[in-house]
Design a protein around this motif. Structure first.
Motif, PDB file in Angstrom:
ATOM      1  N   ALA A 117       0.032  53.256  55.393  1.00 62.61           N
ATOM      2  CA  ALA A 117       1.370  53.567  54.894  1.00 62.61           C
ATOM      3  C   ALA A 117       1.255  54.092  53.471  1.00 62.61           C
ATOM      4  N   ASN A 118       1.875  55.243  53.220  1.00 61.60           N
ATOM      5  CA  ASN A 118       1.933  55.836  51.888  1.00 61.60           C
ATOM      6  C   ASN A 118       3.383  55.841  51.451  1.00 61.60           C
ATOM      7  N   VAL A 119       3.676  55.133  50.357  1.00 59.35           N
ATOM      8  CA  VAL A 119       5.051  55.012  49.883  1.00 59.35           C
ATOM      9  C   VAL A 119       5.117  55.523  48.450  1.00 59.35           C
ATOM     10  N   THR A 120       5.995  56.501  48.204  1.00 54.29           N
ATOM     11  CA  THR A 120       6.211  57.045  46.867  1.00 54.29           C
ATOM     12  C   THR A 120       7.676  56.835  46.506  1.00 54.29           C
ATOM     13  N   VAL A 121       7.904  56.196  45.345  1.00 54.24           N
ATOM     14  CA  VAL A 121       9.259  55.889  44.893  1.00 54.24           C
ATOM     15  C   VAL A 121       9.414  56.420  43.473  1.00 54.24           C
ATOM     16  N   LYS A 122      10.274  57.430  43.301  1.00 52.77           N
ATOM     17  CA  LYS A 122      10.466  58.068  41.997  1.00 52.77           C
ATOM     18  C   LYS A 122      11.905  57.896  41.524  1.00 52.77           C
ATOM     19  N   ASP A 123      12.101  58.149  40.238  1.00 50.27           N
ATOM     20  CA  ASP A 123      13.423  58.128  39.616  1.00 50.27           C
ATOM     21  C   ASP A 123      14.037  56.733  39.759  1.00 50.27           C
ATOM     22  N   ASN A 124      15.298  56.651  40.201  1.00 55.14           N
ATOM     23  CA  ASN A 124      15.964  55.362  40.396  1.00 55.14           C
ATOM     24  C   ASN A 124      15.961  54.923  41.852  1.00 55.14           C
ATOM     25  N   ALA A 125      15.121  55.514  42.662  1.00 53.66           N
ATOM     26  CA  ALA A 125      15.046  55.156  44.081  1.00 53.66           C
ATOM     27  C   ALA A 125      14.508  53.746  44.235  1.00 53.66           C
ATOM     28  N   LYS A 126      14.818  53.148  45.382  1.00 49.88           N
ATOM     29  CA  LYS A 126      14.384  51.774  45.657  1.00 49.88           C
ATOM     30  C   LYS A 126      13.856  51.673  47.076  1.00 49.88           C
ATOM     31  N   ALA A 127      12.827  50.829  47.255  1.00 53.66           N
ATOM     32  CA  ALA A 127      12.264  50.575  48.580  1.00 53.66           C
ATOM     33  C   ALA A 127      12.157  49.075  48.793  1.00 53.66           C
ATOM     34  N   ASP A 128      12.552  48.631  49.972  1.00 58.07           N
ATOM     35  CA  ASP A 128      12.414  47.239  50.389  1.00 58.07           C
ATOM     36  C   ASP A 128      11.562  47.255  51.650  1.00 58.07           C
ATOM     37  N   LEU A 129      10.306  46.792  51.522  1.00 60.38           N
ATOM     38  CA  LEU A 129       9.349  46.876  52.619  1.00 60.38           C
ATOM     39  C   LEU A 129       9.125  45.519  53.251  1.00 60.38           C
ATOM     40  N   ASN A 130       9.138  45.489  54.572  1.00 61.29           N
ATOM     41  CA  ASN A 130       8.800  44.300  55.357  1.00 61.29           C
ATOM     42  C   ASN A 130       7.754  44.708  56.381  1.00 61.29           C
ATOM     43  N   GLY A 131       6.969  43.742  56.847  1.00 59.33           N
ATOM     44  CA  GLY A 131       5.989  44.028  57.879  1.00 59.33           C
ATOM     45  C   GLY A 131       4.581  44.021  57.350  1.00 59.33           C
ATOM     46  N   SER A 132       3.744  44.940  57.874  1.00 52.97           N
ATOM     47  CA  SER A 132       2.336  44.935  57.486  1.00 52.97           C
ATOM     48  C   SER A 132       1.700  46.302  57.680  1.00 52.97           C
ATOM     49  N   ALA A 133       0.555  46.475  56.986  1.00 50.42           N
ATOM     50  CA  ALA A 133      -0.264  47.672  57.129  1.00 50.42           C
ATOM     51  C   ALA A 133      -1.699  47.297  56.799  1.00 50.42           C
ATOM     52  N   THR A 134      -2.637  47.983  57.411  1.00 51.74           N
ATOM     53  CA  THR A 134      -4.028  47.780  57.033  1.00 51.74           C
ATOM     54  C   THR A 134      -4.263  48.370  55.656  1.00 51.74           C
ATOM     55  N   GLU A 135      -3.719  49.580  55.416  1.00 46.12           N
ATOM     56  CA  GLU A 135      -3.839  50.227  54.114  1.00 46.12           C
ATOM     57  C   GLU A 135      -2.457  50.603  53.602  1.00 46.12           C
ATOM     58  N   LEU A 136      -2.154  50.194  52.371  1.00 48.91           N
ATOM     59  CA  LEU A 136      -0.894  50.563  51.724  1.00 48.91           C
ATOM     60  C   LEU A 136      -1.208  51.266  50.420  1.00 48.91           C
ATOM     61  N   ASN A 137      -0.746  52.501  50.288  1.00 54.75           N
ATOM     62  CA  ASN A 137      -0.846  53.261  49.042  1.00 54.75           C
ATOM     63  C   ASN A 137       0.561  53.367  48.472  1.00 54.75           C
ATOM     64  N   LEU A 138       0.770  52.744  47.309  1.00 54.20           N
ATOM     65  CA  LEU A 138       2.092  52.680  46.703  1.00 54.20           C
ATOM     66  C   LEU A 138       2.085  53.442  45.385  1.00 54.20           C
ATOM     67  N   ASN A 139       2.959  54.430  45.265  1.00 52.87           N
ATOM     68  CA  ASN A 139       3.143  55.198  44.035  1.00 52.87           C
ATOM     69  C   ASN A 139       4.567  54.972  43.574  1.00 52.87           C
ATOM     70  N   ARG A 140       4.734  54.499  42.320  1.00 55.79           N
ATOM     71  CA  ARG A 140       6.094  54.206  41.872  1.00 55.79           C
ATOM     72  C   ARG A 140       6.244  54.383  40.370  1.00 55.79           C
ATOM     73  N   ASP A 141       7.497  54.654  39.968  1.00 54.20           N
ATOM     74  CA  ASP A 141       7.823  54.806  38.557  1.00 54.20           C
ATOM     75  C   ASP A 141       7.929  53.453  37.859  1.00 54.20           C
ATOM     76  N   LEU A 142       8.683  52.554  38.458  1.00 55.56           N
ATOM     77  CA  LEU A 142       9.025  51.270  37.826  1.00 55.56           C
ATOM     78  C   LEU A 142       8.606  50.098  38.705  1.00 55.56           C
ATOM     79  N   ASP A 143       8.322  48.964  38.072  1.00 49.63           N
ATOM     80  CA  ASP A 143       7.968  47.762  38.831  1.00 49.63           C
ATOM     81  C   ASP A 143       9.129  47.271  39.677  1.00 49.63           C
ATOM     82  N   SER A 144      10.348  47.447  39.178  1.00 48.53           N
ATOM     83  CA  SER A 144      11.516  46.869  39.838  1.00 48.53           C
ATOM     84  C   SER A 144      12.023  47.674  41.024  1.00 48.53           C
TER      85      SER A 144
END
Length: 197
Positions: free
Chosen positions: A144-171
């Motif tokens: 799973a590749n997740v990119t979150v920019k600007d004021n966007a928000k992601a709420d992830l549930n479940g699982s992945a063998t590989e998760l690549n997370l790109n984000r602007d803010l911790d929150s």
């Protein structure tokens, strides 16, 4: 008994023939009017712009249901080369439910909301969120590749063998109910420097 089976079979053949020749069918169910777009297939990517509430689910075949009297609103739903584009800038959210067999990527912009209906099981899945878009997804993926920019928000549930997370803010990413065997996170640099105009 044989006559009853033949009658049922004939009725099913007739109904499927009528359904295949239609591009859109409007139905009314519990005071919710929706349009089924039957000429859309082979969806592997969805792009959502504007004020749209998108529900996605796994299915053995592709289907798009557009709620809120689709044809009377200034909305656009089109498919080309496997990319389904959904756009609506009205004040009321356009609600769309996409069931897809081979969905691999979702990109959301503006005020779009993306929610999974059930668990999304994929080998590879990409989520790209911009502006004020949000996604609440229940994933079961190898990668799973997740990119979150600007004021966007992601709420992830479940699982992945590989998760690549790109984000602007911790929150802007909630993943306490998500597990990954291999986890990689990149902070996207926010450039606040003013350059010569």
């Amino acid at each position: 008994m044989k006559t009853a089976i033949l009658t049922i079979f004939s009725a099913l053949v007739l109904v499927s023939g009528i359904a295949n020749s239609t591009y859109a069918a409007t139905a009314k169910n519990d005071n919710n009017t929706y349009t089924v777009l039957t000429d859309i297939s082979a969806i592997n990517k969805i792009e959502v712009h504007g004020n749209v509430e998108l529900y996605v689910s796994d299915a053995s075949s592709d289907q798009v249901k557009v709620y809120n009297k689709y044809y009377s609103e200034s909305a656009l739903v089109q498919s080309k080369n496997g990319v389904l584009r959904i756009t609506s800038y009205k004040a009321e959210k356009l609600v769309v439910w996409v069931s897809a067999n081979d969905l691999r990527s979702i990109s959301a912009y503006d005020n779009a909301e993306v929610k999974s209906f059930g668990k999304i099981s994929k080998i590879e899945f990409d989520v790209d969120l911009h502006d004020n878009a949000s996604a609440k997804l229940n994933l079961d993926a190898y990668s799973a590749n997740v990119t979150v920019k600007d004021n966007a928000k992601a709420d992830l549930n479940g699982s992945a063998t590989e998760l690549n997370l790109n984000r602007d803010l911790d929150s802007n990413v909630q993943s306490k109910n998500f597990t990954a065997v291999h986890y990689r996170e990149n902070k996207i640099a926010i450039n606040n420097d003013l350059t010569d105009l």
